[in-house]
Each structure stands twice: as C-alpha cells, then as structure tokens.
Design a protein around this motif. Structure first.
Motif, PDB file in Angstrom:
ATOM      1  N   LEU A 160       1.737   6.304   8.276  1.00 20.24           N
ATOM      2  CA  LEU A 160       1.410   6.282   9.706  1.00 20.24           C
ATOM      3  C   LEU A 160       0.686   4.995  10.079  1.00 20.24           C
ATOM      4  N   LEU A 161      -0.229   4.559   9.210  1.00 15.93           N
ATOM      5  CA  LEU A 161      -0.928   3.298   9.464  1.00 15.93           C
ATOM      6  C   LEU A 161       0.037   2.117   9.468  1.00 15.93           C
ATOM      7  N   LEU A 162       1.015   2.147   8.543  1.00 16.12           N
ATOM      8  CA  LEU A 162       2.022   1.085   8.526  1.00 16.12           C
ATOM      9  C   LEU A 162       2.801   1.062   9.833  1.00 16.12           C
ATOM     10  N   GLY A 163       3.171   2.255  10.340  1.00 18.01           N
ATOM     11  CA  GLY A 163       3.868   2.324  11.624  1.00 18.01           C
ATOM     12  C   GLY A 163       3.045   1.741  12.754  1.00 18.01           C
TER      13      GLY A 163
ATOM     14  N   MET B 292       0.834  -1.209   0.000  1.00 19.41           N
ATOM     15  CA  MET B 292       0.000   0.000   0.000  1.00 19.41           C
ATOM     16  C   MET B 292       0.871   1.264   0.000  1.00 19.41           C
ATOM     17  N   MET B 293       1.936   1.231   0.812  1.00 24.49           N
ATOM     18  CA  MET B 293       2.822   2.383   0.902  1.00 24.49           C
ATOM     19  C   MET B 293       3.535   2.632  -0.426  1.00 24.49           C
ATOM     20  N   ASN B 294       4.004   1.559  -1.071  1.00 26.94           N
ATOM     21  CA  ASN B 294       4.747   1.718  -2.321  1.00 26.94           C
ATOM     22  C   ASN B 294       3.865   2.225  -3.455  1.00 26.94           C
ATOM     23  N   ILE B 295       2.628   1.745  -3.527  1.00 24.07           N
ATOM     24  CA  ILE B 295       1.717   2.241  -4.572  1.00 24.07           C
ATOM     25  C   ILE B 295       1.477   3.732  -4.396  1.00 24.07           C
ATOM     26  N   ASN B 296       1.221   4.157  -3.153  1.00 24.54           N
ATOM     27  CA  ASN B 296       1.028   5.586  -2.888  1.00 24.54           C
ATOM     28  C   ASN B 296       2.267   6.394  -3.225  1.00 24.54           C
TER      29      ASN B 296
END
Length: 423
Positions: A176-179, A19-23
C-alpha cells in the motif's frame, strides 16, 4: 548509466520494490508448506494450478493494460490490489480468525495483481531509458530481486511459522505504501502515440484473441516450437524451487545440526533449512550470473543448452538421494549452476531465430514456456501422494533429460533451416 543519473521514477521504484520484494520472499516460499498442511498435498496441487490460470490470463493482458490505461496507473492499482490481498490473507491467518480458504483466494488475487504490475514496470523502464543503457538498468532491478531472495527466506525461515499474521500484514502495508509513493512521486510515461494506437484502443478480448492468433502463427516455426517444448520440460525442474522442494525438505528434515564447534552447535528444522538453501540460490545468482554467462559465451551454444538440462537432472538425483542438510546445500549449488548456464543465452537465441520484423512477438511468445511451466509444475505436489517422492523425482529427472533431447533437436532443426535459407 549510474543510479544517480536515473529518472526519479526509477529511483523511487528501486527503493519501494526492494522493500516489497524482501517482504514478499519472507513468506512466499513457505506457502506451499502452509497450504499442504491446511488442504493436503492433493488438493494443494490442483488449487495452485487453478490460481495460476488466472495469473496467466492477467499476464497475457498485462501489456495491453499498460498501454491502454498507462504504466503508472496500472502499477499503482496493482500495488494497492496486492496490498489489500495480503491484508486479507493476514486477517485469515490472525490469532482471532483462521481460514486457509480465504488465505488461498487472497494469495490467488495477489498473483493476478502481480502479473498486471510486471509488464507495466518493464514498459516504464523502456519508456525512460535509452536503449544502450537499458540492459544495465534491468540488471540492477534483477540484482535487487536476487538480494531480496537472499534476505527474505532467511528471515522467513525464522519468523513465518510463528508470526505469519504479522509478516503478511507488514507485506500488505508495504505494498500500500508503494502504491501511495508511486501516486505521489511517479509520473506517467506511456508515449501518446501508444495510447492512440487503434490496436490498443479496442476491446480487451479482441486483443487477447489477436495475441493468441499471433502465438499460433509463431509456433508454426519448428525451431521455435522445439524451444518452447524444451523450455516447458526444463521448467518442470526449476519451478519446483518454491513448490515441491519446501514440502520435501520439511518432510525430510526434522532438526539437524548445520555446524558444531566443541559444545556449541547450530541446528535447523525443515523450514529453516529450506530458507537457507533458497537464500543460497539467490546469493549464487547475484554473485555468479555475469561470471558464468561470460564462461558460457565461449562454449558452443548447443552444448550449453543441452548440458544445462543434464545438470538440472543431476541436481534432481542429488536432492532425491539425500536427507542431509549439507547434501541439500550441495544439490542447490548444482541446481543454481544449471540455472545460470542458460540464463544469458536464452534471450540471444530468440533474437537469432526471430525474423527482424517479428522480434517483439517472438520474445512475448517465448514467455509461454514459463507460463505453461508455472501452470503444470504444481502437479508435482499431489504426485508425491499418488506415487511417493521417489517416483516424483524420477518423473522430474526424465523431463530434464527430455528437455536436453528437445534442445538438441532444436539446434538440428535450426541448422537445417539455416542451410536451406543459405542455399
């Protein structure tokens, strides 16, 4: 080793990082365009070089921090740091407040946090996965990144220009959600013996000094030094993928038809065209890495390294001579083939030339070719102002050919040293 058999740490990371990489890839490739329009090409090149210096230092210290403070802690802090950086960037690109300078500082900060995240994430995989399964796990994470490189730029080419504030805010929230996800569902994996290592327990500046001293000793190996030089020269070509190419394509393409069928046509502007060819690069890497690597394994190693640089040079010629979107698509296919030619052989060659007791240090030092390339490559943007696009591409072409020469010299040196050892 199938994904269902993975440790829960890795499953959580695979989803969260996807999700982080796509964003991230929805806006990152277009930032050189944004900063060039805000600051001008001259200033943008120097600022990007300056920002890379901090990322280089963070990258050198990343392994120390992962061992000293723990994998999970560094990943959580880095993810949250990136999230806050992106939120600050979004605030500086909002409808109510515009500040490219705050945006640049936020971008530089996100690069530092990203450089600290990477070594900890790689170390966690090594902690949790048996050696015989590691290559497959690394490959799945690598594939996930390339899927993001396909999806992200296509979405970014549509939304970045008009919805930069929203994209950056979403990226910040996802980080932030990943953290938070890592905090709740991941556990620490650093071995106790690593935490108790005296070399890790010392001051960070002692570690940095010792690491640089180790690199200086390794670089006295002539074959390895030629490998580094050739890699830095070749890097000036492939690092332009998200530096010079987006600016150049935006300037060359105002709006062109990609497809026309009867009265129906599909047209793209420069930013959208760049998003398309970047997605093409990610798609080809995802689909063809294994196939091209198997093909290259059958060929002479020296020829593969040399031809890779020559194909890079050929792609530079194609890019410099076309203003047509299909010409750029063809040029990117050639560029990607050059990238894939040496992808599988680089690591195996390092293991071949490194003494067995120093392999870890050789692999770490080999990353210097990317470190130096990332630091120097942004200078291509102001160069277009000083000498124009034509001469800038000539310089990149010469560097690609020079890297082919240094690769040939590297194998000549390696052959001589092998004969000397054998005698």
């Amino acid at each position: 080793m199938k994904i269902r058999d993975w440790d829960s740490n890795l499953k959580v990371r695979l989803f969260g990082e996807a999700m982080m990489n796509i964003n991230y890839w929805m806006f990152f490739p277009f930032l050189s365009i944004y900063f060039s329009e805000a600051f001008g090409k001259n200033k943008t090149g120097f600022l990007l070089v300056f920002s890379q210096i901090f990322s280089v230092i963070a990258n050198l210290l990343g392994g120390y921090c992962a061992d000293r403070f723990g994998r999970k802690r560094m990943m959580v802090l880095s993810a949250i740091g990136q999230g806050l950086s992106f939120l600050a960037f979004s605030a500086a690109s909002s409808p109510w407040f515009q500040s490219p300078w705050i945006g640049f500082v936020s971008f530089a900060a996100s690069g530092v946090f990203g450089a600290l995240y990477w070594p900890a994430s790689q170390a966690m995989i090594a902690d949790l996965v048996d050696e015989k399964h590691r290559s497959r796990v690394f490959a799945i994470f690598y594939t996930q990144i390339n899927i993001a490189v396909v999806i992200g730029p296509i979405l970014g080419s549509i939304f970045f220009a008009q919805y930069r504030f929203q994209l950056l805010m979403i990226a910040g929230i996802v980080c932030l959600l990943l953290g938070l996800i890592l905090t709740k569902w991941a556990r620490e994996t650093v071995p106790k013996k690593v935490m108790e290592d005296p070399a890790v327990d010392g001051k960070w500046y002692y570690f940095l000094r010792n690491q640089l001293m180790d690199y200086s000793l390794i670089i006295k190996d002539k074959t390895f030094l030629l490998f580094i030089i050739a890699g830095v020269l070749a890097g000036q070509t492939f690092m332009q993928l998200d530096l010079l190419f987006p600016v150049y394509i935006k300037d060359m393409i105002t709006r062109q038809n990609l497809l026309s069928i009867g009265n129906w046509s599909f047209s793209l502007n420069g930013e959208q065209a760049f998003g398309l060819i970047l997605a093409e690069n990610g798609l080809l890497v995802s689909l063809l890495t294994v196939l091209v690597t198997k093909w290259m394994d059958r060929l002479n190693e020296r020829n593969v390294f040399v031809l890779s640089s020559i194909v890079y040079a050929l792609s530079i010629i194609i890019f410099s001579q076309t203003h047509w979107i299909w010409g750029f698509i063809f040029g990117m296919a050639v560029f990607t083939f050059a990238e894939l030619m040496g992808a599988g052989l680089q690591q195996s060659f390092i293991s071949k030339i490194a003494p067995e007791h120093m392999r870890g240090q050789y692999f770490a030092a080999a990353s210097l070719r990317f470190t130096f390339s990332r630091t120097i490559a942004p200078m291509a943007i102001p160069m277009t102002v000083w000498v124009g696009y034509g001469w800038t591409f000539v310089v990149l072409f010469i560097m690609a050919i020079a890297s082919a020469v240094f690769y040939w010299l590297m194998f000549y040196s390696f052959k001589k040293s092998s004969l000397h050892v054998g005698s």
